[in-house]
Write a protein that holds these residues in place. Sequence first.
Motif, PDB file in Angstrom:
ATOM      1  N   ALA A 152      20.493  60.300  44.126  1.00 15.42           N
ATOM      2  CA  ALA A 152      20.257  58.917  45.030  1.00 15.42           C
ATOM      3  C   ALA A 152      20.947  58.721  46.293  1.00 15.42           C
ATOM      4  CB  ALA A 152      19.660  57.961  44.242  1.00 15.42           C
ATOM      5  N   LYS A 195      20.116  58.743  50.076  1.00 17.50           N
ATOM      6  CA  LYS A 195      20.433  57.785  51.040  1.00 17.50           C
ATOM      7  C   LYS A 195      21.155  58.313  52.287  1.00 17.50           C
ATOM      8  CE  LYS A 195      20.607  54.162  47.388  1.00 17.50           C
ATOM      9  NZ  LYS A 195      21.352  54.031  46.302  1.00 17.50           N
ATOM     10  N   GLU A 241      13.270  59.658  37.949  1.00 18.72           N
ATOM     11  CA  GLU A 241      13.971  58.922  38.958  1.00 18.72           C
ATOM     12  C   GLU A 241      13.148  59.325  40.470  1.00 18.72           C
ATOM     13  OE1 GLU A 241      18.352  57.953  40.862  1.00 18.72           O
ATOM     14  OE2 GLU A 241      18.308  59.377  39.270  1.00 18.72           O
ATOM     15  N   ARG A 301      11.829  57.494  44.453  1.00 15.62           N
ATOM     16  CA  ARG A 301      11.476  56.266  45.429  1.00 15.62           C
ATOM     17  C   ARG A 301      10.717  56.596  46.453  1.00 15.62           C
ATOM     18  NH1 ARG A 301      15.900  53.115  48.749  1.00 15.62           N
ATOM     19  NH2 ARG A 301      14.617  51.434  49.321  1.00 15.62           N
TER      20      ARG A 301
END
Length: 194
Positions: free
Chosen positions: A33, A37, A65, A67
């Motif tokens: 992640a 980002k 996982e 987003r």
Amino acid sequence: MTDEFKTITATSEGFYSEKRSKFFAFAHHVETAEQAKDIVASYRKKFYDARHVCFAYMLGPERTEFRANDDGEPSSTAGKPILGQINTNELTDILVVVVRYYGGVNLGTSGLICAYREAAADAIAHAVIETRQVEEVVCYNFAYPLMNDVMRIVKEMQPRVIDQTFDNTCSIKLAIRKSEVEQIRNRLAKLSFD
């Protein structure tokens, strides 16, 4: 249990245009992640004059996982359609960023969903997709006289050798497909008792 997953190998780009709005899409291979980002932050800096920098990512062989981010677009009109394309292609360890330059004409909810979906699909269509194995690491310590037996198992099962130390006490660290872990562990364990 499957021990394979699909991901992309390198960065690819896509593009979609609707009513003078331009949607630039970028697909990246990522494994954390944090990486995702950082890449999103770099796009925000690079395309500082863009209206929206939306994205979605999916991580891990189990694809648990993930987003999706609309970055100011109406709820679920950007991140979700991007994530939808990742899911449609059954990809993981991937980040898709779509940068929108507003063209002065509102597209409406369905227009936005379509535009983000098409831009993401175009980036994925230009990507090189590869199937990889889910690996597990097996460590084995053994006495030097067992060297030939250990190496025979390594040659037959062909795991990836990560690390090895040959001394009075030897150790070997192997990465092997998840479905073959039990078999190699049993074969190595048997050596100690023969």
